[in-house]
Scaffold this active site. Structure first.
Site, PDB file in Angstrom:
ATOM      1  N   CYS A 303       2.191  -4.544   1.560  1.00 31.74           N
ATOM      2  CA  CYS A 303       1.764  -3.150   1.740  1.00 31.74           C
ATOM      3  C   CYS A 303       2.920  -2.220   2.093  1.00 31.74           C
ATOM      4  CB  CYS A 303       0.658  -3.074   2.797  1.00 31.74           C
ATOM      5  SG  CYS A 303       1.152  -3.608   4.456  1.00 31.74           S
ATOM      6  N   HIS A 355      -1.314  -2.766   8.423  1.00 33.13           N
ATOM      7  CA  HIS A 355      -1.497  -2.443   7.004  1.00 33.13           C
ATOM      8  C   HIS A 355      -1.296  -0.944   6.794  1.00 33.13           C
ATOM      9  CE1 HIS A 355      -2.753  -3.433   2.955  1.00 33.13           C
ATOM     10  NE2 HIS A 355      -3.613  -2.438   2.961  1.00 33.13           N
ATOM     11  N   HIS A 371      -2.594   1.040  -2.225  1.00 30.39           N
ATOM     12  CA  HIS A 371      -1.956   0.076  -1.326  1.00 30.39           C
ATOM     13  C   HIS A 371      -1.883  -1.282  -2.015  1.00 30.39           C
ATOM     14  CE1 HIS A 371      -5.897  -1.862   0.110  1.00 30.39           C
ATOM     15  NE2 HIS A 371      -6.231  -0.981  -0.817  1.00 30.39           N
TER      16      HIS A 371
END
Length: 401
Positions: A303, A355, A371
């Protein structure tokens, strides 16, 4: 000659199939656009957008399914008023006959109750997280969350996975006067036990697992505090979450989304829409690229690697980890989010950020972001999805005007 007959038969079959479908479902392949689909199916772009309003202005994703109007479809001839009347009379006669044959046992028999909150899935050869998530109708992130072993080991044949039981049904009380009285007594007992306790009112389709996650408690704790749910979780049931909160604070709680932290609007940089569009275009070039831990190239991204690589196109060097990126730029209220902002999540529990994604679209309060997810690689997701709504932490403005 025989070959010609076969070709003719296949053509005839597919023609019938096309005429019988009012809407065609099309799976998006790499490089396809709305205009290309309109030309392929001999329809207008407007026709496609009418059946797929969310696709307007949004990025098409690989394997996304769009509904296309079928120009070759022919409506069946509508029956006459006389035929309709005859069918209604016939249906009414059949229903009356069926109702008359129901026994008292069939009327009062309750629905079977499934008590198990989870089921176990044994991983077979060639199965993937994606195929398993589709089979059970849950996200790949939920599977990873419920099975910590996947954070240290790859998915392989023979592993047993814990999966939420989506088919659990609630108990339906038998239709009888005695049961009506019983339901009333149950409600009185439930209200009599909530003095000074934190209580949740159950809504349709809720499960113990979901409620436990919402309040940060264990399913076993809820079962211990509410022995009356051993045979199911009825709608509108007053479920005790915590005991002894205090009579002054006693309340019944229903699940609602929590607002983001307030911030001063004047402290938020205006942002740069031109740079944001450029970053979104660059990141979208990698849609479908696989996830790779530590990766920051087209061979695979994690990510933060995707964000790091994307922002380098503007000669901006971000920190390499999502946790460090969360300290970059200005933290803003999520209701002020716009294209080009970074959005952060705590996917391993707690509040520690693990994340990150790039906001690609904000419409009607819905935030979409691109993402690299562990299960699907580079994709576009929505903050309205339960998993991301639950793990959301903050939004940062990193592109000042």
């Amino acid at each position: 000659m025989k070959k010609n007959h076969i070709i003719f038969a296949l053509f005839f079959f597919f023609s019938l199939s096309a005429f019988s479908q009012k809407v065609i479902k099309h799976k998006i392949s790499k490089g396809e656009t709305i205009l290309a689909l309109a030309i392929k199916y001999d329809v207008s772009e407007k026709d496609i957008y009418e059946l797929n309003p969310k696709a307007k202005g949004a990025l098409l994703q690989l394997n996304q399914v769009l509904r296309i109007p079928n120009k070759k479809f022919k409506e069946k001839e509508k029956p006459s008023k006389v035929e309709k009347k005859e069918k209604l009379v016939d249906k009414k006669d059949k229903n009356e006959k069926a109702n008359s044959e129901l026994s008292v046992k069939e009327i009062t028999e309750p629905k079977i109750v499934i008590k198990e909150e989870f089921v176990t899935h044994l991983v077979l050869a060639k199965e993937t997280l994606y195929s398993i998530s589709k089979k059970y109708g849950i996200t790949m992130e939920t599977i990873c969350e419920l099975n910590p072993i996947l954070k240290t080991e790859n998915l392989k044949k023979g592993i047993k996975l814990k999966i939420p039981n989506q088919e659990a049904t609630q108990e339906v009380a038998p239709i009888s006067e005695a049961n009506t009285v019983k339901d009333t007594k149950t409600e009185v007992v439930a209200n009599a036990n909530i003095s000074g306790d934190l209580v949740h009112k159950v809504v349709p389709k809720e499960t113990l697992y979901r409620i436990a996650k919402t309040y940060g408690v264990k399913v076993s704790e809820l079962e211990k505090l509410n022995p009356g749910i051993e045979n199911g979780l009825p709608v509108d049931y007053l479920l005790i979450i915590k005991k002894g909160v205090g009579a002054a604070n006693s309340k019944v709680v229903e699940t609602i989304p929590l607002p983001a932290d307030d911030v001063e609007i004047k402290d938020i940089p205006a942002g740069n829409s031109e740079k944001a569009e450029f970053l979104i275009k660059k990141a979208s070039e990698h849609l479908g690229t696989r996830y790779r831990s530590g990766g920051s190239t087209s061979a695979g991204f994690d990510c933060s690697g995707l964000m790091f690589s994307t922002f380098q196109n503007l000669d901006m060097t971000l920190p390499r980890s999502s946790h460090e990126m969360a300290g970059y730029g200005v933290k803003i209220n999520k209701v002020q989010a716009q294209k080009g902002d970074l959005i952060f999540f705590a996917t391993f529990g707690g509040r520690r950020i693990s994340h990150v994604g790039l906001v690609t679209e904000v419409t009607n309060g819905e935030i979409k972001f691109i993402h690299s997810s562990t299960g699907s690689g580079v994709v576009v997701s929505s903050l309205n999805e339960p998993y991301y709504s639950r793990t959301f932490v903050q939004v940062n403005r990193v592109l000042p005007e």
